[in-house]
Design a protein around this motif. Structure first.
Motif, PDB file in Angstrom:
ATOM      1  N   GLU A   3      33.086  47.971  35.052  1.00 16.70           N
ATOM      2  CA  GLU A   3      33.825  48.081  36.274  1.00 16.70           C
ATOM      3  C   GLU A   3      32.949  47.370  37.427  1.00 16.70           C
ATOM      4  O   GLU A   3      33.506  46.943  38.559  1.00 16.70           O
ATOM      5  CB  GLU A   3      34.123  49.609  36.478  1.00 16.70           C
ATOM      6  N   LYS A   4      31.721  47.117  37.342  1.00 17.42           N
ATOM      7  CA  LYS A   4      30.734  46.734  38.463  1.00 17.42           C
ATOM      8  C   LYS A   4      30.671  45.313  38.415  1.00 17.42           C
ATOM      9  O   LYS A   4      30.211  44.811  39.591  1.00 17.42           O
ATOM     10  CB  LYS A   4      29.435  47.311  38.082  1.00 17.42           C
ATOM     11  N   ILE A   5      31.255  44.626  37.512  1.00 16.46           N
ATOM     12  CA  ILE A   5      31.258  43.236  37.348  1.00 16.46           C
ATOM     13  C   ILE A   5      32.512  42.492  37.467  1.00 16.46           C
ATOM     14  O   ILE A   5      32.806  41.062  37.532  1.00 16.46           O
ATOM     15  CB  ILE A   5      30.866  42.755  36.097  1.00 16.46           C
ATOM     16  N   ILE A   6      33.500  43.391  38.027  1.00 16.80           N
ATOM     17  CA  ILE A   6      34.877  42.685  38.497  1.00 16.80           C
ATOM     18  C   ILE A   6      34.606  42.107  39.798  1.00 16.80           C
ATOM     19  O   ILE A   6      34.109  42.841  40.552  1.00 16.80           O
ATOM     20  CB  ILE A   6      35.950  43.952  38.710  1.00 16.80           C
ATOM     21  N   ILE A   7      35.013  40.949  39.955  1.00 13.48           N
ATOM     22  CA  ILE A   7      34.832  39.889  41.079  1.00 13.48           C
ATOM     23  C   ILE A   7      36.184  39.913  42.016  1.00 13.48           C
ATOM     24  O   ILE A   7      36.139  39.599  42.853  1.00 13.48           O
ATOM     25  CB  ILE A   7      34.317  38.781  41.028  1.00 13.48           C
ATOM     26  N   HIS A   8      37.356  40.245  41.208  1.00 13.28           N
ATOM     27  CA  HIS A   8      38.757  40.159  41.840  1.00 13.28           C
ATOM     28  C   HIS A   8      39.472  41.319  41.016  1.00 13.28           C
ATOM     29  O   HIS A   8      39.519  40.963  39.862  1.00 13.28           O
ATOM     30  CB  HIS A   8      39.351  38.860  41.784  1.00 13.28           C
ATOM     31  N   GLU A   9      40.437  41.803  41.784  1.00  8.69           N
ATOM     32  CA  GLU A   9      41.548  42.633  40.922  1.00  8.69           C
ATOM     33  C   GLU A   9      42.813  42.785  42.158  1.00  8.69           C
ATOM     34  O   GLU A   9      42.588  43.055  43.326  1.00  8.69           O
ATOM     35  CB  GLU A   9      41.181  43.999  40.623  1.00  8.69           C
ATOM     36  N   ASP A  10      43.927  42.489  41.455  1.00 10.12           N
ATOM     37  CA  ASP A  10      45.208  42.818  42.176  1.00 10.12           C
ATOM     38  C   ASP A  10      46.163  43.586  41.085  1.00 10.12           C
ATOM     39  O   ASP A  10      45.485  43.707  39.997  1.00 10.12           O
ATOM     40  CB  ASP A  10      45.798  41.472  42.821  1.00 10.12           C
ATOM     41  N   LEU A  55      46.460  40.797  38.015  1.00  4.27           N
ATOM     42  CA  LEU A  55      45.360  40.335  37.068  1.00  4.27           C
ATOM     43  C   LEU A  55      43.723  40.777  37.555  1.00  4.27           C
ATOM     44  O   LEU A  55      43.718  41.231  38.867  1.00  4.27           O
ATOM     45  CB  LEU A  55      45.231  38.607  37.239  1.00  4.27           C
ATOM     46  N   LEU A  56      42.890  40.561  36.872  1.00  6.03           N
ATOM     47  CA  LEU A  56      41.480  40.728  37.230  1.00  6.03           C
ATOM     48  C   LEU A  56      40.598  39.775  36.753  1.00  6.03           C
ATOM     49  O   LEU A  56      40.944  39.067  35.656  1.00  6.03           O
ATOM     50  CB  LEU A  56      41.201  42.289  36.918  1.00  6.03           C
ATOM     51  N   ALA A  57      39.590  39.798  37.365  1.00 10.00           N
ATOM     52  CA  ALA A  57      38.501  38.684  36.888  1.00 10.00           C
ATOM     53  C   ALA A  57      37.270  39.298  36.813  1.00 10.00           C
ATOM     54  O   ALA A  57      36.800  40.093  37.904  1.00 10.00           O
ATOM     55  CB  ALA A  57      38.315  37.362  37.767  1.00 10.00           C
ATOM     56  N   LEU A  58      36.373  38.975  35.903  1.00  6.72           N
ATOM     57  CA  LEU A  58      35.098  39.507  35.921  1.00  6.72           C
ATOM     58  C   LEU A  58      33.843  38.632  35.785  1.00  6.72           C
ATOM     59  O   LEU A  58      34.248  37.204  35.304  1.00  6.72           O
ATOM     60  CB  LEU A  58      34.949  40.277  34.419  1.00  6.72           C
ATOM     61  N   ASN A  59      32.801  38.814  36.152  1.00  8.58           N
ATOM     62  CA  ASN A  59      31.559  37.715  36.003  1.00  8.58           C
ATOM     63  C   ASN A  59      30.840  38.360  34.656  1.00  8.58           C
ATOM     64  O   ASN A  59      29.860  38.886  34.758  1.00  8.58           O
ATOM     65  CB  ASN A  59      30.817  37.820  37.167  1.00  8.58           C
TER      66      ASN A  59
END
Length: 333
Positions: free
Chosen positions: A91-98, A101-105
């Protein structure tokens, strides 16, 4: 954790899966089952929809009740809840979410899928952290040791749209890689056919250049920074998305990625490890695609992880200060 399927599974189909073919749904749901077995259990009538036999071309509808009975040999992926503390970092490495979609680093060393003795993968971890999420599927993959942007679809319609962009090569990717030696400025493109040999799901040593049977692959390379004759930092834009493409293409150019234990230089890797840098220096820095909702160009950037940043900082200071004779030592690599 993989458990034998010893009980009947009843699944009510939501809008996220409406229109999906039954064989593709089962292939995703059952994970480790080969498609040949899925077709066989559909053909024998073991799989039922609304208590009726169906064909593998059947497209699921909202409200359908799918029945998967106990079938010998089928295993269903289950996440072992004892690892919940270990996956909390996701949950802490999510860099975008709507809502779409979501994106992680993704850090280096973390697999996107579990299996072959791994405790968990990113997608299994996300599903465990969000048990109420109706749909979470990887849009693409990254190698276990590659860090950077990893995209996850939250709706099946979004997944289909993004897969279409990938198929049409409309999704643009940029990587950063630290390669050994002085990259030749004249090498701006590598285009060689790649072939998988003796491939298995978890076998990394499988990609070769084969002019006769290989699949077309192209990668563009741009020099971002040089570190004397020790290493070169590259911006990389793959046009195709073959397995291990960037790693094989840099090897083909005689400048393998530092820390690559499959296609790299073992002696160089050992010497970097002696300085405390033990990772594959390949990072998925940027994704650009058309957002499935707004239909506008959308960019996602993933900052470099601390280990990658520390290595670049070390090399810059090494060149400037030449401290403790380390520069001469590394020039012998």
């Amino acid at each position: 954790m993989k458990e034998h399927n010893t009980q009947i599974h009843l699944i009510r189909i939501s809008s996220n899966f409406s229109g999906q073919r039954i064989d593709n749904f089962l292939y995703t749901y059952l994970k480790v089952v080969p498609k040949s077995m899925i077709y066989r259990i559909i053909r024998t009538g073991a799989i039922r929809v609304n208590k009726k036999r169906i064909q593998f071309q059947y497209k699921l509808q909202v409200g359908d009740v799918l029945r998967i009975p106990p079938v010998k040999g089928i295993k269903v992926n289950r996440f072992n809840t004892k690892y919940m503390k270990e996956i909390a970092f996701l949950e802490k490495i999510i860099i975008h979410e709507d809502d779409y979609l979501l994106a992680l680093n993704k850090p280096t060393g973390i697999a996107v899928h579990g299996g072959s003795g791994l405790k968990f993968g990113v997608i299994e971890g996300l599903r465990a952290l969000r048990p109420k999420a109706q749909f979470l599927e990887l849009v693409h993959r990254l190698d276990r040791d590659t860090s950077g942007v990893l995209l996850v679809a939250k709706k099946r319609t979004v997944l289909v749209q993004l897969h279409e962009q990938l198929r049409l090569k409309n999704m643009k990717k940029e990587y950063l890689a630290l390669v050994h030696g002085v990259w030749n400025a004249n090498i701006q493109i590598v285009s060689v056919p790649l072939l998988k040999k003796n491939i298995s799901l978890y076998d990394n040593r499988t990609i070769y250049i084969d002019s006769d049977k290989g699949k077309f692959s192209t990668t563009y390379f741009y020099i971002k920074e040089r570190f004397a004759n020790i290493a070169t930092l590259l911006t990389i834009k793959p046009i195709t998305g073959r397995t291990h493409q960037i790693r094989v293409h840099t090897q083909h150019a005689s400048h393998p990625i530092i820390g690559d234990d499959v296609y790299g230089d073992d002696q160089v890797n050992v010497q970097f490890k002696q300085f405390g840098f033990n990772r594959l220096f390949l990072h998925a820095y940027m994704l650009c695609f058309t957002h499935p909702n707004t239909r506008k160009k959308f960019h996602i950037y993933a900052p470099l992880g601390q280990s990658f940043y520390n290595c670049l900082f070390f090399l810059r200071n090494l060149i400037i200060n030449n401290y403790n004779g380390a520069l001469e030592y590394m020039r012998k690599m």
